[in-house]
Scaffold this motif. Structure first.
Motif, PDB file in Angstrom:
ATOM      1  N   ILE A  87      78.408  58.928 -20.283  1.00 40.37           N
ATOM      2  CA  ILE A  87      77.040  59.263 -20.612  1.00 40.37           C
ATOM      3  C   ILE A  87      76.216  58.265 -21.429  1.00 40.37           C
ATOM      4  N   ASP A  88      74.918  57.936 -20.791  1.00 42.33           N
ATOM      5  CA  ASP A  88      74.043  56.907 -21.618  1.00 42.33           C
ATOM      6  C   ASP A  88      73.263  57.591 -22.415  1.00 42.33           C
ATOM      7  N   ALA A  89      73.557  57.210 -23.900  1.00 41.23           N
ATOM      8  CA  ALA A  89      72.466  57.903 -25.192  1.00 41.23           C
ATOM      9  C   ALA A  89      71.333  57.280 -25.291  1.00 41.23           C
ATOM     10  N   HIS A  90      71.074  56.440 -24.363  1.00 41.32           N
ATOM     11  CA  HIS A  90      69.644  55.744 -24.629  1.00 41.32           C
ATOM     12  C   HIS A  90      68.908  55.281 -23.562  1.00 41.32           C
ATOM     13  N   VAL A  91      68.222  56.104 -22.616  1.00 39.69           N
ATOM     14  CA  VAL A  91      67.385  55.562 -21.499  1.00 39.69           C
ATOM     15  C   VAL A  91      66.043  55.994 -21.616  1.00 39.69           C
ATOM     16  N   HIS A  92      65.129  55.485 -20.852  1.00 40.37           N
ATOM     17  CA  HIS A  92      63.752  55.715 -20.834  1.00 40.37           C
ATOM     18  C   HIS A  92      63.578  56.264 -19.326  1.00 40.37           C
ATOM     19  N   LEU A  93      63.368  57.181 -19.008  1.00 40.07           N
ATOM     20  CA  LEU A  93      62.788  57.752 -17.655  1.00 40.07           C
ATOM     21  C   LEU A  93      61.315  57.617 -17.088  1.00 40.07           C
ATOM     22  N   VAL A  94      60.495  57.334 -18.255  1.00 35.11           N
ATOM     23  CA  VAL A  94      59.130  57.061 -17.905  1.00 35.11           C
ATOM     24  C   VAL A  94      58.614  55.524 -18.544  1.00 35.11           C
ATOM     25  N   ASP A 124      59.930  59.626 -24.169  1.00 38.74           N
ATOM     26  CA  ASP A 124      59.120  59.418 -23.195  1.00 38.74           C
ATOM     27  C   ASP A 124      58.123  60.306 -23.015  1.00 38.74           C
ATOM     28  N   GLU A 125      57.144  60.120 -22.201  1.00 33.81           N
ATOM     29  CA  GLU A 125      56.136  61.350 -22.305  1.00 33.81           C
ATOM     30  C   GLU A 125      56.717  62.540 -21.684  1.00 33.81           C
TER      31      GLU A 125
END
Length: 456
Positions: A87-94, A124-125
């Motif tokens: 599990i990646d606990a810190h990503v941004h998909l926007v 993220d938005e």
């Protein structure tokens, strides 16, 4: 529930080597593998994992009787090592992707191919992130599970206007959080411009709504946020920046020479440990983007080539725009990053629960594959491989309130499994030795998953 009771040894299955698996069966059996138990931090040898549909129904020792699906696909797991889905606990998909003209759906296969079966968006938005999450849920063969977060709850104007939301009065907080919860977010994120009054209101109102509250700190100190009940801190800066004695802060190069045994540091670390506040160091973004992006082994890391060209082309633009690298001469920057690692090890030894996150897709932080880099950096910081893997599985599942479904290979949990060809407890770099990824009972090969990711 199943057609018959039998032992695995006596059952008749379709026998496949891991590389041959292509279709989705009604059941899966991985026989004779070693299973990582995040609670004990050990490998349980000679286990057979039985999956029916999306869930694990049994994890048994050799010779135990098992109920198995009659048409199950059997995978020979001898000499293999099964991890819970990472599990990646810190990503941004926007955020960042939008500037590069890449949409979140395009990078999802990179996570799954790297064995990352779930990700937590951390600012993220909200509408766009929700659409990416729905896209991922509809395409389990190429996407991880996506758990969404609030926008960055910040001062006015927000530091990141594309994904930030100004909250200037504690009285605004209840209505804003009601709206965010209706979007299905699991996490609230306090951002750097937020002061204590608003921050405390977000924590209190967030907890009333059953939401996990994390913070990337700036105006709100770590000492105050901890006292106010924050659940998590994002980035090692959210600890490091608050353990520097005022008399040393203005000295050139002081960050790389900081004595972490100072009373301010000892006090904060002890308080984080006492309150069991999760810290997500995201060391990889500090090394790859902020501190050492110009170092050849970082700039030319082979993981970078896996990102879509549009994103890779944007990274140097964003580095320049962000003023990276930061920290002055290379020698000073190396010392400073070493201090971040030293503090991470100190947090671990004190009993502060750590998470594993990357901040991808920031420059040179490739979605999915940078999680393996983060694991390596955590081990370099003093964590045993088992502790780093526990953080990337069980701890990360807990902050999502998904510990009943994710984070371990056990009966009743979702069948998110990464099958490796080498033991990661002997060398954490072996987490890259992925033969198969199982996502909700669906067996996938990394090479096939990557075909869903654009090269350009």
């Amino acid at each position: 529930m199943f057609a018959r009771l039998t032992t695995v040894a006596a059952a008749v299955f379709l026998v496949l080597s891991p590389g041959d698996v292509q279709s989705q069966p009604s059941g899966v059996v991985i026989e004779g593998c070693s299973v990582f138990d995040p609670e004990s931090g050990t490998m349980l040898e000679g286990r057979t994992i039985v999956v029916r549909g999306e869930r694990i129904v049994a994890v048994a020792s050799a010779g135990e009787k098992l109920e198995v699906p009659p048409d199950a696909t059997r995978i020979d797991g001898r000499g293999r090592f099964a991890l819970p889905g990472l599990i990646d606990a810190h990503v941004h998909l926007v955020h960042v992707l939008d500037f590069a003209h890449v949409t979140g759906d395009e990078v999802l296969p990179l996570y799954l191919a790297a064995g990352v079966t779930s990700v937590r968006s951390t600012g993220d938005e909200i509408v766009a992130a929700t659409l990416v999450a729905r896209f991922a849920a509809a395409r389990p063969e190429s996407s991880p599970r996506v758990f969404t977060c609030s926008p960055l709850l910040d001062a006015d104007p927000p530091i990141h206007r594309d994904v930030g939301r100004a909250v200037t009065d504690p009285a605004q907080v209840p209505a804003i959080l009601d709206e965010i919860k209706r979007w299905g977010a699991t996490t609230l994120k306090i951002y750097a411009g937020t002061g204590r009054a608003v921050g405390r209101a977000i924590i209190e109102e967030g907890h009333r709504r059953g939401l996990f509250v994390t913070a990337h700190l700036g105006a709100y100190s770590a000492q105050d946020a901890a006292a106010d009940g924050v659940d998590g801190l994002e980035h090692i800066w959210s600890v490091f920046n608050y353990v520097i004695p005022p008399e040393t802060a203005a000295q050139p190069g002081s960050r790389g020479r900081l004595d972490l045994a100072n009373p301010l540091c000892e006090s904060l670390v002890a308080e984080l440990a006492r309150r069991k506040i999760y810290v997500d160091p995201t060391l990889v973004v500090f090394r790859n983007m902020i501190i050492l992006p110009d170092v050849p082994e970082v700039r030319d890391h082979p993981d970078n080539a896996l990102a879509p060209r549009r994103l890779r082309d944007f990274w140097p633009v964003y580095l320049k725009r962000s003023g990276c690298p930061q920290g002055g001469p290379l020698e000073d920057r190396r010392r400073e990053f070493a201090k971040y690692q030293e503090l991470t090890g100190k947090l671990y030894r004190a009993g502060v629960p750590l998470l594993v996150g990357t901040d991808s897709p920031e420059p040179q932080v490739t979605p999915g594959f940078s999680l393996h880099q983060e694991l390596e950096l955590l081990v370099e910081s003093g964590l045993p491989p088992a502790a780093a893997l526990r953080a990337a599985t069980l701890h990360n599942a807990k902050v999502l309130n998904q510990q009943d479904h994710l984070g371990a290979i056990a009966a009743g949990k979702l069948a998110d499994i990464v099958l490796l060809t080498a033991n990661p407890l002997e060398d954490v770099r072996n987490t890259r030795r992925i033969e198969l990824v199982v996502r909700g009972g669906r067996v996938c090969r990394p090479s096939e998953i990557l075909k869903h990711a654009p090269a350009e």
